[in-house]
Design an enzyme around this catalytic site. Structure first.
Site, PDB file in Angstrom:
ATOM      1  N   GLY A  69       1.037  -1.167  -0.026  1.00 36.08           N
ATOM      2  CA  GLY A  69       0.023   0.152  -0.060  1.00 36.08           C
ATOM      3  C   GLY A  69       1.020   1.323  -0.033  1.00 36.08           C
ATOM      4  CB  THR A  70       4.044   1.945   1.645  1.00 39.07           C
ATOM      5  OG1 THR A  70       3.451   2.041   3.052  1.00 39.07           O
ATOM      6  CG2 THR A  70       5.071   2.945   1.671  1.00 39.07           C
ATOM      7  CD  GLN A 177      -6.512   1.320   8.545  1.00 45.09           C
ATOM      8  OE1 GLN A 177      -7.093   0.602   9.243  1.00 45.09           O
ATOM      9  NE2 GLN A 177      -5.216   1.018   8.689  1.00 45.09           N
ATOM     10  CB  SER A 194      -2.259  -1.724   2.147  1.00 47.49           C
ATOM     11  OG  SER A 194      -1.464  -3.067   2.751  1.00 47.49           O
ATOM     12  CG  HIS A 196      -0.519  -5.945   5.146  1.00 46.81           C
ATOM     13  ND1 HIS A 196       0.163  -5.817   6.356  1.00 46.81           N
ATOM     14  CD2 HIS A 196      -0.539  -4.695   4.520  1.00 46.81           C
ATOM     15  CE1 HIS A 196       0.584  -4.416   6.289  1.00 46.81           C
ATOM     16  NE2 HIS A 196       0.247  -3.879   5.327  1.00 46.81           N
ATOM     17  CB  CYS A 320       7.157   6.302  25.622  1.00 50.89           C
ATOM     18  SG  CYS A 320       5.423   5.702  25.902  1.00 50.89           S
TER      19      CYS A 320
END
Lengths: 459, 459
Positions: A69-70, A177, A194, A196, A320
């Site tokens: 997809g990227t 999505q 994408s 997956h 984080c």
């Protein structure tokens, strides 16, 4: 199984597995060759393209398979920009796009183009008027996701597409999505997705370029996939991707109702069982399976760790958990709390018991992390100086907010606390704390080695 | 099975299939995530990287998995050029590189850089002195294949690497055709390869960048694969690729001997059983499994069709099998006959009987095509005018050469035939015909609507 990170990837769908196995023997040869093995591979590829195009709602010759997809986004943005190079080099994106869109925008900027980021509201929702205002005579392309990957907010793609169409500007939709749930509404020009995300294998993306859209593929090209995705096609993976898209679509309407009820449950129950939580994302316009919340005084990585120990796999937009130690750009753009952030994205078929068990485990996991961090339970109410300085330099999220909260009881109503911090998350989380606590966020000032965030006690 | 196009792709190796199936359940999650499923995926990815690096002979952190060999070349060339942008924008390639290298070179040229193509001899072999002569102070990168994909000639990579190293220029080796047989010799800087050449799945390539090589990844990047290959990794395919590389390597020494004997048999027998054949490529410095020959007066596509009907799958560099109707750039650079071109590339494990059956079938297939085309059997010897004009305008390979041959008997020794042709293959095939027939190729002249190729009868 408590795998709740479907927005990242889902396990291979049984139908995909079956299709993959069945096509390993017939789909390995070069589909450009004229001999037997090549013809078989070509037939599989053609059939997969037809099936995927039908699910997208486009013509088969408008759809190219990419290696992710990227890659589909990268190729789509670059090709559409180059195709309209004469018009100009202005790109419009929303502030909450996937990193693949934003990275493509950075490449354009580094190369002398300009980019307008359309802001979102606190729910992560784009206002179509923002796109209307951003459109310029030199706008080459606009990009908008169909739904947000971190908070699930569904964007007004149809309206934005109409505005773009009226201005003669193509709209690229990142449908990663949402494509599992149904075709993308509206009159868009390009679409990326994408496999997956819908139970296909990794290594397969879709790039759709509508007929009539000016497109000039960038970089070295070859003759494969209409010149839009160089390199030998992975046909068994493509066949599996197309098969699983059909399979998940067949169950989509029913499964959407079920998942929406489960995420609604999480949205309602978490604030009841966990103190100081902000559920983020649009409560109505949202994907069925995603719910995201942030917990005050919580270290996101520690919380993920606790949940992992309990058997739950979720992701987080907290600083984080990021390699750059900055909060997710989505949470930043929304202006919501980023500390203790948890994204729950339920895979299709998730068991209700697993969701219930998550809801049962979460309060203990959060309070465990808060205890370790020494988070304040209730503010001490005592008279003290009208101005207090909290030095949190060198301390990372959520410590600056915890230290603010602990000191806050020490100033009288009308007094101020200045928190010195060099942590990027503080810029987001201190105003969010004020919002949650009904206190006044005065603003930030430069300070030695960091920034001073000023909060006034109003009650 | 008569699949003799291993240089294009080979079926999935049984070990690759096993590894793929075994890792479908554990390798689907995002290896960048810290939860259980992510950690499992990361372990599989790390182990595959170690195995592939060992087979290449590099450090694991020097090796990135890409989505194809083509992508590895594109990313490698672009990144290495950008990394040495300050040195200059000159690129050296051989004239017989894979199209992925040549397409990358075209992108550089379109962007204002310069490219030197090092020529090859009639066997397709690069002379290291050609690279030495091409090196300039502004040379950013040199590229050389380890072995040629169309004729199997093994290039002097070690010597060229040494020359480049001495000049401070990195050498990128396209090892797609040879990596199955062993590591690439010499002190190269970058290496690209493709898994479906060694029985891995399509959709996996390797890009190796040695430590210390200046490299700046181009285009939008993300944090995956050291920033050298954006997009979610297809881990099951990567695991399968690494496993099959180990498996084929374990058999490589033994299988190389066997395939070399079989291709030697083809090299020797085809000229005995088929008239007017030129076997091309270096007879000694060559890959074990590839043998290529061209047949005078034969239409490559028709011959492939005949062989396919007999159950043999081969490829061809003839112009009629190319979408652009030009002969393969490799055959052009070698200056050999391109008509009726056949590349036989034997897969590991090929049965000796299949090769024997091919040798039995070939003569009939060739003569069948020749008959249909009305190819001359023996030149008519008769006195005629000293100059003859053959108008082959609008006719495609191999017709111009057939018409030349038919007319040729009509001129006396010392006379000339001028062939008018607008077919790109004639430029290669008419000189090659002269070479094969011991006649003099005088040269070419521009003519209305095409080119006049002049041949003098010398015997």
């Amino acid at each position: 199984m408590g795998y709740f990170d479907a927005a990242s990837a889902v396990p291979l769908h049984p139908v995909a597995r079956q299709a993959l196995l069945a096509s390993l023997d017939e789909g390995w040869a070069d589909p450009a060759r004229l001999y037997r093995e090549g013809r078989k591979a070509r037939m599989l590829l053609d059939a997969a393209r037809e099936a995927a195009a039908e699910a997208v709602g486009c013509r088969a010759d408008e759809l190219a398979f990419t290696s992710s997809g990227t890659r589909a986004v990268h190729a789509g943005v670059a090709g559409a920009l180059a195709g309209r190079r004469r018009v100009g080099r202005h790109l419009i994106v929303s502030a909450v796009e996937h990193s693949s869109v934003l990275h493509s925008a950075e490449v354009l900027e580094a190369d002398g183009g300009t980019v307008t980021q359309v802001p979102v509201n606190r729910a992560g929702l784009v206002d179509p008027a923002g796109y209307a205002a951003a459109l310029r005579p030199d706008t080459a392309l606009a990009c908008l996701q169909s739904a947000n990957h971190e908070v699930g907010t569904v964007q007004p793609v149809g309206e934005v597409a109409e505005l773009c169409r009226a201005a003669g500007v193509p709209l690229l939709v990142d449908a990663a999505q949402s494509l599992a749930w149904g075709p993308v509404e509206g009159d868009w020009s390009l679409l990326a997705a994408s496999a997956h995300k819908w139970g296909g294998p990794s290594g397969v993306g879709l790039l759709v370029v509508r007929k009539g859209v000016r497109f000039a593929a960038q970089g070295p090209v070859d003759e494969r996939e209409s010149g839009r995705a160089p390199g030998f096609e992975d046909i068994p993976a493509i066949v599996a991707a197309a098969a699983s898209l059909r399979a998940v679509r067949a169950q989509a309407a029913q499964e959407a109702v079920r998942l929406r009820e489960l995420t609604e449950r999480i949205r309602a129950r978490v604030p009841q069982t966990v103190a100081d939580v902000e559920v983020v994302g649009d409560p109505e316009r949202r994907l069925p399976g995603i719910v995201t919340f942030s917990c005050l005084y919580v270290d996101g990585e520690a919380l993920l760790h606790e949940l992992d120990r309990e058997g739950f796999s979720v992701s987080s937009g907290s600083s984080c958990t990021s390699s750059t130690l900055t909060p997710s750009h989505v949470l930043k753009a929304m202006g919501v709390l980023s500390e203790g952030n948890v994204r729950v994205s339920l895979p299709a078929g998730v068991a209700e018991e697993d969701v219930e068990r998550f809801l049962a485990v979460l309060p203990g996991a959060v309070s465990g992390v808060r205890e370790k961090l020494g988070a304040p339970t209730a503010p001490a109410v005592q008279a003290g100086p009208r101005e207090l300085l909290v030095d949190s330099l060198g301390k990372r999220c959520p410590i600056p907010v915890i230290e603010l909260a602990k000191a806050f009881g020490g100033v009288p109503v009308g007094g101020t606390v200045r928190v010195l911090s060099d942590d990027e998350a503080a810029r987001l989380d201190i105003p969010a704390w004020c919002e949650m606590r009904g206190q006044e966020y005065v603003g930030e000032e430069p300070a030695d080695n960091g920034t001073a965030y000023v909060v006034r006690r109003t009650r």
